[in-house]
Structures are given as C-alpha cells and as structure tokens.
Design an enzyme around this catalytic site. Structure first.
Site, PDB file in Angstrom:
ATOM      1  N   TRP A 188       0.817  -1.213   0.000  1.00  0.00           N
ATOM      2  CA  TRP A 188       0.000   0.000   0.000  1.00  0.00           C
ATOM      3  C   TRP A 188       0.849   1.261   0.000  1.00  0.00           C
ATOM      4  O   TRP A 188       0.377   2.328  -0.410  1.00  0.00           O
ATOM      5  CB  TRP A 188      -0.939  -0.011   1.203  1.00  0.00           C
ATOM      6  CG  TRP A 188      -2.040  -1.002   1.056  1.00  0.00           C
ATOM      7  CD1 TRP A 188      -2.204  -2.171   1.734  1.00  0.00           C
ATOM      8  CD2 TRP A 188      -3.141  -0.925   0.141  1.00  0.00           C
ATOM      9  NE1 TRP A 188      -3.329  -2.833   1.307  1.00  0.00           N
ATOM     10  CE2 TRP A 188      -3.927  -2.082   0.332  1.00  0.00           C
ATOM     11  CE3 TRP A 188      -3.548   0.001  -0.808  1.00  0.00           C
ATOM     12  CZ2 TRP A 188      -5.089  -2.335  -0.396  1.00  0.00           C
ATOM     13  CZ3 TRP A 188      -4.702  -0.240  -1.536  1.00  0.00           C
ATOM     14  CH2 TRP A 188      -5.458  -1.391  -1.327  1.00  0.00           C
TER      15      TRP A 188
ATOM     16  N   TRP B 251       2.413   1.044  -4.314  1.00  0.00           N
ATOM     17  CA  TRP B 251       1.736   0.808  -5.594  1.00  0.00           C
ATOM     18  C   TRP B 251       1.093   2.083  -6.122  1.00  0.00           C
ATOM     19  O   TRP B 251       0.868   2.230  -7.329  1.00  0.00           O
ATOM     20  CB  TRP B 251       0.706  -0.310  -5.455  1.00  0.00           C
ATOM     21  CG  TRP B 251      -0.697   0.144  -5.162  1.00  0.00           C
ATOM     22  CD1 TRP B 251      -1.206   0.493  -3.964  1.00  0.00           C
ATOM     23  CD2 TRP B 251      -1.755   0.285  -6.114  1.00  0.00           C
ATOM     24  NE1 TRP B 251      -2.522   0.844  -4.095  1.00  0.00           N
ATOM     25  CE2 TRP B 251      -2.888   0.725  -5.414  1.00  0.00           C
ATOM     26  CE3 TRP B 251      -1.857   0.078  -7.488  1.00  0.00           C
ATOM     27  CZ2 TRP B 251      -4.103   0.979  -6.032  1.00  0.00           C
ATOM     28  CZ3 TRP B 251      -3.083   0.325  -8.106  1.00  0.00           C
ATOM     29  CH2 TRP B 251      -4.183   0.760  -7.387  1.00  0.00           C
TER      30      TRP B 251
ATOM     31  N   VAL C 170      -1.061   8.959  -4.001  1.00  0.00           N
ATOM     32  CA  VAL C 170      -1.953   8.853  -2.846  1.00  0.00           C
ATOM     33  C   VAL C 170      -1.147   8.648  -1.570  1.00  0.00           C
ATOM     34  O   VAL C 170      -1.458   9.220  -0.510  1.00  0.00           O
ATOM     35  CB  VAL C 170      -2.964   7.716  -3.051  1.00  0.00           C
ATOM     36  CG1 VAL C 170      -3.746   7.440  -1.763  1.00  0.00           C
ATOM     37  CG2 VAL C 170      -3.934   8.064  -4.178  1.00  0.00           C
ATOM     38  N   HIS C 171      -0.093   7.837  -1.644  1.00  0.00           N
ATOM     39  CA  HIS C 171       0.729   7.592  -0.456  1.00  0.00           C
ATOM     40  C   HIS C 171       1.386   8.886   0.031  1.00  0.00           C
ATOM     41  O   HIS C 171       1.406   9.158   1.239  1.00  0.00           O
ATOM     42  CB  HIS C 171       1.793   6.548  -0.772  1.00  0.00           C
ATOM     43  CG  HIS C 171       2.807   6.376   0.314  1.00  0.00           C
ATOM     44  ND1 HIS C 171       2.501   5.849   1.555  1.00  0.00           N
ATOM     45  CD2 HIS C 171       4.136   6.690   0.360  1.00  0.00           C
ATOM     46  CE1 HIS C 171       3.583   5.835   2.304  1.00  0.00           C
ATOM     47  NE2 HIS C 171       4.580   6.331   1.613  1.00  0.00           N
TER      48      HIS C 171
ATOM     49  N   TYR D 206      -1.143  11.388   7.913  1.00  0.00           N
ATOM     50  CA  TYR D 206      -0.387  10.591   8.873  1.00  0.00           C
ATOM     51  C   TYR D 206       0.493  11.474   9.768  1.00  0.00           C
ATOM     52  O   TYR D 206       0.415  11.397  11.003  1.00  0.00           O
ATOM     53  CB  TYR D 206       0.463   9.565   8.120  1.00  0.00           C
ATOM     54  CG  TYR D 206       1.268   8.652   9.011  1.00  0.00           C
ATOM     55  CD1 TYR D 206       0.684   7.537   9.598  1.00  0.00           C
ATOM     56  CD2 TYR D 206       2.623   8.897   9.251  1.00  0.00           C
ATOM     57  CE1 TYR D 206       1.419   6.690  10.414  1.00  0.00           C
ATOM     58  CE2 TYR D 206       3.366   8.064  10.056  1.00  0.00           C
ATOM     59  CZ  TYR D 206       2.758   6.965  10.636  1.00  0.00           C
ATOM     60  OH  TYR D 206       3.491   6.135  11.448  1.00  0.00           O
TER      61      TYR D 206
ATOM     62  N   HIS E   4     -13.054   4.336  -0.989  1.00  0.00           N
ATOM     63  CA  HIS E   4     -13.370   3.163  -1.811  1.00  0.00           C
ATOM     64  C   HIS E   4     -14.873   2.904  -1.815  1.00  0.00           C
ATOM     65  O   HIS E   4     -15.467   2.639  -2.873  1.00  0.00           O
ATOM     66  CB  HIS E   4     -12.616   1.930  -1.288  1.00  0.00           C
ATOM     67  CG  HIS E   4     -11.209   1.825  -1.784  1.00  0.00           C
ATOM     68  ND1 HIS E   4     -10.177   2.563  -1.264  1.00  0.00           N
ATOM     69  CD2 HIS E   4     -10.654   1.056  -2.764  1.00  0.00           C
ATOM     70  CE1 HIS E   4      -9.050   2.259  -1.889  1.00  0.00           C
ATOM     71  NE2 HIS E   4      -9.315   1.361  -2.815  1.00  0.00           N
TER      72      HIS E   4
END
Length: 494
Positions: A383, A386, A390-391, A399, A424
């Site tokens: 996660w 990929w 977004v990360h 975070y 989602h």
C-alpha cells in the site's frame, strides 16, 4: 620413477623429434598407463593430456597435478537456499509461457462458447443513457466552481482581509460540498449511469485531495511568513519550504494565480508545491509511445471485460441464488484470472502510460508514480508503493499531522486505512445507488491481514500472501456487488 626418467630423457631431445615420437606412439588407455604417459608428457613439456582434446576424454584424461582424480567438492543443490543461486530466469520464462498457454485455452474456449461479444457501441451506453442528457459531464464542469472558490479564499487570507478561523470554516464547507454535491446529484438524477457516476465522483475525489493540499501548503506559507515578518527569508528557509528553489522561483503569495492553480489541478500529483520540478523539454517519441500504449491497453481492457468477465459474472448469479457454495467458489476462482489480468493492465495503463503522458505534456519532472510493489513482502509495503501520489498525500496531510497531534503510530495507520476505506466505498456504493459495505470491509480487513503477514510470514512467503490477497480479494468484492446490484435492479422485476 622409470616413467619420470624416460620423460626427462625425452625432454633433452629437439622439439621435432619429441613431436614425431608422440605421433608414432599408440594411444594409451585412460587408466594407470595413461597416468604414466601423461606424467611423462608433462615432464617433457608437452601439453597436458596430449591428444585429450581430440579424444574428448574429459577430466579423466586431464587429471590435476599430482595425479589427483577427484571430481567432487562440498556444495549444495542449486534449488537449495544455502547454495546462494538466484538466476531463475528460465523458470520465470517457463511460468510466462505456461500462463500464456493456459489463458489462450480459456480465451479460445470463451470464443467457442459465446462468440465475439466485443461491441464498442455498448461502451458509449455505459456513459450515456439519454443522448440529450450528460449529467456526469455537467458535474465535472461544475467542479471548477469549487476550485475557484478555494483560490479566492486563499487570496483573501493572503491579503489579511479574512481571519484564519473564517478561512478554515469556508475551506471546510467547500471541501465537504465537493464530496456531498455530486453524491446527491448521482442519487437524485435517474439518467446518470453507474460508469458515468464513477468517473464524475473520481474527478471530485481527486479535486478534494488536491484542494486539501492546496489549503494546507498555503497555510504553512502564511505561518512561515508571519514567523519571519521582521526579516527577509533566508535561502535555507526557502529551500526547506519549497524544496530546491532556483533563482526566479515563485514565492508566496505570488503563487495564488489561475495559471498556478490549474497547472496543479491537471498535474499528475495530489500534493501541492509552489515550485514543481520541471523537465527541460517534451520528448516527442516518448510521448507518442505512451499515447500508443494508452489507446492499445484501453481497447484491450474493454475487450477483456466484455468478452471474458461479463459472461463469467452472469453465470455466477445462479449459484448465488441457490447458495451453492462449491459452485460459488468455482465461479470465484474462474473470475479471479481475468479480473487480476485486467487490474494489472489497468495499473500499467494508468500509472505508467496515462500519467506519463500528462507529465510529459506539462513537463512535470517527478515521474515516480509507483515503486516495486510487486516485490512486496508485507501488505503495508504494497500500500505504500503501488500508488505513490496517494501515499505521499496520506503521509504529508494525514499521517504526519496525526502524529504531531500526539496520536500513536498504530492509530495513525488505522486512520489512513479508514479514510481509504471510506473513499473506496464512496466510489462504489454511490454510483451503484446501493449501500453495501463490501469495499469498506475489504479495506479495513487489510489491517489484520497486514499484522498477520508481517508477524508470521517473511520473504517469499510474505510476497506470495500479498499476491494471493490481490488475486482473490478483488473478485470477492466484485461478485458481492454484482450479486446485490442484480438482485436489487433485475430479480425483483422478473
């Protein structure tokens, strides 16, 4: 000793006589007499093995110095982990060949059973139910209103004509409206199709994330300006705030322009900066290759969905109605192959081809849209790698702020998964106009799965667990949503 002496005697003769004697002497066997002859030839300066190259006698015809006939040594088998062997390219090629052959058989079986189902006209109907009503496109156009509202709020804040508290309230209302307005329109308008609604809601979700970053970065710039209002910003301060800032770079509040905002909205990133890294030129050949890939893989995905996935999903409805668990599992495994193949094609089409096309046209320099997620040995690593845009957004705007406010690492990670699960579900349930928590549950299930894989599985076993979760998890959610949608919209009317 006789052989050695004889060889020494021959060594005194001229080279021509030595060679004549070697040619006249009959071949000796590769046993004891061969050893004596070989030793004599070595003593005479002749090549070791004499005619060994012609005979092809191998190691037995050419023993090492001292007459040692050993051909074994301490070593592990290649397939043992202790051997240190890592070149499995041939096995990888074999796997690819087997995968192609097995899927070619399935594809041929599909053609024989159903014929050619690919119909480009049906793709248009997925976006338009009424040719005179384009609600999804209207929603995308309306999204400009929210972007301009955010820009004007920031201009007022930069000029000091609006308080920070009021600006935060207006930004919050604007961001919530970005998510709620298209959802309400989708639920209220009957002419909007599920595929069109997914496209429109995806645009609004991306706009929400971009404007959230736009708001935060400009707020950080104001705080920095207020903290250093008495003196000019140093070069180190500029570098810390905006990265490697060159001479002539844009500084706050000169960035609050329409051009700057729309460059950010179209750039392939979710994180705002005052000065993005720029590539020196547009590479035309690279751009044409990526465009060709975009068109090819888009057609391939549409064809695979129509020809392979739709019949499999339609055949899965009866086992669901009958609650035939063995047939449900069989349908699930049959759907897993085309679903995973389409997902891989989509990844390459979107993250490599499409985003590189946008970046090349806009001369956007940062092309790290993904990392080596295929080598993931933990769910968390997958996660994180990929989907890099977004990360980066989650790390920068969700975070780290939670950690600064005193939240522990586990709570912050859970919050990130919760937000991802919400989006989602938002992008699936609202377009389908039914609220089933399968996508939300699937995302939240990643938390215990990540804990289990990270604690009990390592190396190749962890990588296999990640692949299994990707291959099996998605078809389960697809079947659940399709079944519920079919029951809700079709079964009751029959």
């Amino acid at each position: 000793m006789e052989a050695a002496g004889e060889g020494a005697g021959r060594g005194d003769a001229p080279e021509e006589k030595q060679q004549q004697r070697r040619l006249r002497r009959p071949e000796e066997p590769s046993g004891g007499m061969g050893e004596r002859g070989a030793a004599g030839r070595r003593a005479a300066g002749a090549p070791a093995g004499g005619g060994g190259e012609r005979r092809g006698a191998g190691d037995a015809a050419q023993p090492p110095e001292g007459g040692d006939f050993r051909c074994h040594r301490l070593q592990d088998s290649l397939l043992s982990s202790a051997s240190g062997y890592s070149n499995y390219r041939g096995i990888l090629n074999w796997c690819v060949v087997m995968l192609v052959l097995s899927n070619a058989r399935l594809f041929l079986e599909n053609l024989i059973k159903y014929g050619i189902l690919v119909d480009p006209i049906q793709v248009i109907s997925l976006f338009l139910k009424d040719p005179y009503s384009w609600p999804a496109l209207c929603l995308i156009i309306v999204a400009n209103v929210f972007a301009l509202a955010a820009l004007h709020i920031e201009k007022r804040l930069a000029a000091g004509s609006m308080s920070e508290h009021l600006g935060a309230v207006l930004h919050t209302i604007n961001l919530l409206t970005i998510l709620c307005f298209p959802a309400l329109v989708t639920l209220a308008v009957t002419s909007i199709t599920p595929v069109g609604a997914v496209f429109a809601l995806s645009v609004h979700t991306i706009l929400f994330l971009k404007l959230f970053s736009f708001k935060d970065v400009n707020k950080w710039c104001r705080e920095k300006r207020q903290a250093k209002a008495a003196r000019t910003r140093s070069a180190a301060g500029l570098q810390k705030a905006n990265g490697n800032v060159a001479s002539g770079a844009v500084a706050y509040p000169a960035n609050l322009t329409y051009r700057d905002l729309y460059y950010f909205l179209f750039a392939p990133t979710l994180c705002y900066e005052l000065n993005f890294p720029r590539s020196p030129r547009v590479r035309k050949r690279f751009l044409l290759r990526r465009l060709a890939e975009m068109l090819f893989f888009l057609q391939l995905m549409v064809g695979l969905i129509q020809q392979w996935m739709v019949p499999t999903i339609q055949n899965s409805m009866k086992p669901f109605r009958d609650m035939d668990y063995s047939r449900i599992i069989e349908r699930l495994l049959k759907l897993a192959v085309p679903n995973h193949l389409i997902w891989l094609i989509f990844f390459y089409w979107f993250f490599h081809s499409s985003l590189n096309v946008i970046a090349e046209i806009m001369q956007f320099g940062d092309r790290e849209f993904y990392r080596d997620w295929w080598n993931s040995e933990t769910v968390t690593y997958f996660w994180q790698n990929w989907n890099i845009p977004v990360h980066k957004w989650c790390l920068r705007h969700f975070y780290k702020p939670m950690m600064k406010k005193g939240a522990c690492k586990w709570v912050a990670q859970t919050g990130v998964f919760f937000a991802s699960a919400f989006f989602h579900e938002y992008l699936v349930s609202v377009p389908l106009k039914m609220f089933r928590p399968w996508a939300f549950i699937g995302m939240m299930a990643q938390i215990p799965l990540a804990w289990f894989v990270g604690r009990f599985l390592q190396g190749n076993y962890g990588n296999a667990a990640v692949w299994i979760s990707l291959i099996i998890g998605q078809p389960i959610a697809v079947l659940m949503y399709v079944h519920d949608y079919y029951v809700l919209n079709y079964e009751g009317s029959q």
